[in-house]
Motif scaffolding. Structure first.
Motif, PDB file in Angstrom:
ATOM      1  N   VAL A   1     -10.524  24.589  36.068  1.00 53.85           N
ATOM      2  CA  VAL A   1     -11.275  23.388  35.690  1.00 53.85           C
ATOM      3  C   VAL A   1     -11.516  23.422  34.179  1.00 53.85           C
ATOM      4  CG1 VAL A   1     -13.472  22.162  35.928  1.00 53.85           C
ATOM      5  CG2 VAL A   1     -12.329  23.124  37.954  1.00 53.85           C
ATOM      6  N   SER A   2     -11.223  22.308  33.541  1.00 49.39           N
ATOM      7  CA  SER A   2     -11.393  22.202  32.089  1.00 49.39           C
ATOM      8  C   SER A   2     -12.226  20.969  31.765  1.00 49.39           C
ATOM      9  CB  SER A   2     -10.036  22.056  31.385  1.00 49.39           C
ATOM     10  OG  SER A   2      -9.182  23.131  31.675  1.00 49.39           O
ATOM     11  N   GLU A   3     -12.833  20.987  30.599  1.00 51.06           N
ATOM     12  CA  GLU A   3     -13.436  19.781  30.057  1.00 51.06           C
ATOM     13  C   GLU A   3     -12.600  19.314  28.875  1.00 51.06           C
ATOM     14  OE1 GLU A   3     -18.151  20.133  31.190  1.00 51.06           O
ATOM     15  OE2 GLU A   3     -17.553  20.330  29.104  1.00 51.06           O
ATOM     16  N   ILE A   4     -12.337  18.025  28.857  1.00 51.16           N
ATOM     17  CA  ILE A   4     -11.683  17.430  27.690  1.00 51.16           C
ATOM     18  C   ILE A   4     -12.772  16.661  26.949  1.00 51.16           C
ATOM     19  CG2 ILE A   4      -9.916  15.830  26.880  1.00 51.16           C
ATOM     20  CD1 ILE A   4      -8.368  16.374  29.483  1.00 51.16           C
ATOM     21  N   VAL A   5     -13.087  17.127  25.761  1.00 57.42           N
ATOM     22  CA  VAL A   5     -14.141  16.495  24.963  1.00 57.42           C
ATOM     23  C   VAL A   5     -13.468  15.536  23.989  1.00 57.42           C
ATOM     24  CG1 VAL A   5     -16.102  16.868  23.432  1.00 57.42           C
ATOM     25  CG2 VAL A   5     -15.507  18.592  25.169  1.00 57.42           C
ATOM     26  N   ILE A   6     -13.677  14.241  24.229  1.00 60.94           N
ATOM     27  CA  ILE A   6     -13.029  13.206  23.423  1.00 60.94           C
ATOM     28  C   ILE A   6     -13.922  12.848  22.232  1.00 60.94           C
ATOM     29  CG2 ILE A   6     -12.192  10.797  23.464  1.00 60.94           C
ATOM     30  CD1 ILE A   6     -10.380  12.620  25.080  1.00 60.94           C
ATOM     31  N   ASP A   7     -13.293  12.534  21.121  1.00 62.28           N
ATOM     32  CA  ASP A   7     -13.999  12.042  19.935  1.00 62.28           C
ATOM     33  C   ASP A   7     -14.996  10.945  20.356  1.00 62.28           C
ATOM     34  OD1 ASP A   7     -14.739  10.683  17.618  1.00 62.28           O
ATOM     35  OD2 ASP A   7     -12.753  10.846  16.711  1.00 62.28           O
ATOM     36  N   PRO A   8     -16.298  11.122  20.094  1.00 59.41           N
ATOM     37  CA  PRO A   8     -17.290  10.143  20.558  1.00 59.41           C
ATOM     38  C   PRO A   8     -17.002   8.711  20.088  1.00 59.41           C
ATOM     39  CG  PRO A   8     -18.375  12.117  19.755  1.00 59.41           C
ATOM     40  CD  PRO A   8     -16.923  12.278  19.432  1.00 59.41           C
ATOM     41  N   SER A   9     -16.322   8.562  18.976  1.00 62.38           N
ATOM     42  CA  SER A   9     -16.017   7.201  18.521  1.00 62.38           C
ATOM     43  C   SER A   9     -15.014   6.510  19.447  1.00 62.38           C
ATOM     44  CB  SER A   9     -15.481   7.229  17.084  1.00 62.38           C
ATOM     45  OG  SER A   9     -14.157   7.735  17.057  1.00 62.38           O
ATOM     46  N   LEU A  10     -14.400   7.259  20.357  1.00 59.50           N
ATOM     47  CA  LEU A  10     -13.417   6.712  21.298  1.00 59.50           C
ATOM     48  C   LEU A  10     -13.953   6.640  22.729  1.00 59.50           C
ATOM     49  CD1 LEU A  10     -10.253   8.641  20.004  1.00 59.50           C
ATOM     50  CD2 LEU A  10     -10.774   6.217  19.632  1.00 59.50           C
ATOM     51  N   THR A  11     -15.245   6.905  22.908  1.00 60.63           N
ATOM     52  CA  THR A  11     -15.814   6.956  24.270  1.00 60.63           C
ATOM     53  C   THR A  11     -15.506   5.687  25.060  1.00 60.63           C
ATOM     54  OG1 THR A  11     -17.593   8.405  23.534  1.00 60.63           O
ATOM     55  CG2 THR A  11     -17.964   7.193  25.586  1.00 60.63           C
ATOM     56  N   GLU A  12     -15.681   4.538  24.417  1.00 60.15           N
ATOM     57  CA  GLU A  12     -15.494   3.267  25.118  1.00 60.15           C
ATOM     58  C   GLU A  12     -14.051   3.119  25.624  1.00 60.15           C
ATOM     59  OE1 GLU A  12     -15.952  -1.456  24.108  1.00 60.15           O
ATOM     60  OE2 GLU A  12     -16.580  -0.026  22.575  1.00 60.15           O
ATOM     61  N   ALA A  13     -13.115   3.762  24.964  1.00 62.51           N
ATOM     62  CA  ALA A  13     -11.697   3.672  25.355  1.00 62.51           C
ATOM     63  C   ALA A  13     -11.425   4.397  26.673  1.00 62.51           C
ATOM     64  CB  ALA A  13     -10.811   4.224  24.243  1.00 62.51           C
ATOM     65  N   LEU A  14     -12.418   5.152  27.191  1.00 59.14           N
ATOM     66  CA  LEU A  14     -12.262   5.842  28.478  1.00 59.14           C
ATOM     67  C   LEU A  14     -12.749   4.987  29.640  1.00 59.14           C
ATOM     68  CD1 LEU A  14     -13.569   9.354  27.348  1.00 59.14           C
ATOM     69  CD2 LEU A  14     -11.186   8.739  27.788  1.00 59.14           C
TER      70      LEU A  14
END
Lengths: 152, 152
Positions: free
Chosen positions: A34-47
């Protein structure tokens, strides 16, 4: 021809976080990781909406693979008893462009963090892209593989 | 966080050649398209054994996609009647890193040239990587997708 081939620049969109600090020898080792993928917060909405998919495709950079010259032939799956094949006929990480492609189960999305199962990327790997897994587009019903894979 | 995210440099390993000069609106348009992938001749040997696979994965650079700011939300499949979703929940070409991933049928390999069917890349697209398609690794038997895809 090599002189005419362009170069391109990637900017990571996030980072893989897990407990795996070194790449294990066998690919099937990763199935339960199990991994976490931490996305750039400025791209959160793109998820948004990604949580409606059970599986996602992760493109990532194998940042710990030695850079420079790559061998043109490799033993499939690192197994010395198998005859060498061209590197593009294998999934070995040592490639001209060390980009990994994994299809993984999306366990949870929370804000800018994706929790996934089965990602074969070590801790700290830069993430290049996230795509939804579309069965009709990403899978093949009648694919043929060589005997050395069918037999493994 | 964006400041900590690394950049990486890709070098194309080859170029897509076909008759498609502009990206068509619909993804299913590509199913019958035949393309040649011309690989850097210095990498020809790295293709050995690929002809034993019926399908391959092509990672390529969508070089004609506008660079710069990308929208965080998109209408799925370009259909305005569908509510917008995050760009990572869609396969739209306009992405932070415009890397395409296609699973295509390998019709023929001749030296450094791969003849493939169904590749959704326009003429001149730089190729980043070629990988064999492994059904047990690249496909998912029980994947769930949102209603707007199931209904299309």
């Amino acid at each position: 021809m090599a002189d005419e081939l362009p170069t391109m620049t990637l900017k990571a969109i996030g980072i893989v976080r897990n407990e795996v600090k070194e790449r294990p020898a066998r690919r099937d080792w990763w199935a339960e990781t199990v991994s976490e993928i931490v996305i750039d917060p400025s791209l959160t909405e793109a998820l948004d909406g990604l949580e409606e998919f059970s599986h996602i495709i992760v493109l990532y950079w194998m940042h710990r693979v030695a850079s420079g010259e790559v061998p043109l032939k490799v033993h499939p799956m690192g197994r010395q008893e198998l005859p060498p094949v061209g590197l593009f006929a294998a999934r070995a990480p040592n490639r001209p462009n060390p980009v990994g492609k994994a299809t993984v189960r999306l366990l949870q999305r929370q804000g800018n963090i994706l929790r996934v199962k089965g990602l074969d990327a070590i801790d700290g790997s830069p993430v290049i892209d996230i795509k939804p897994y579309l069965p009709g587009y990403d899978s093949v019903a009648d694919a043929k593989v060589p005997q050395w894979i069918a037999n493994r």
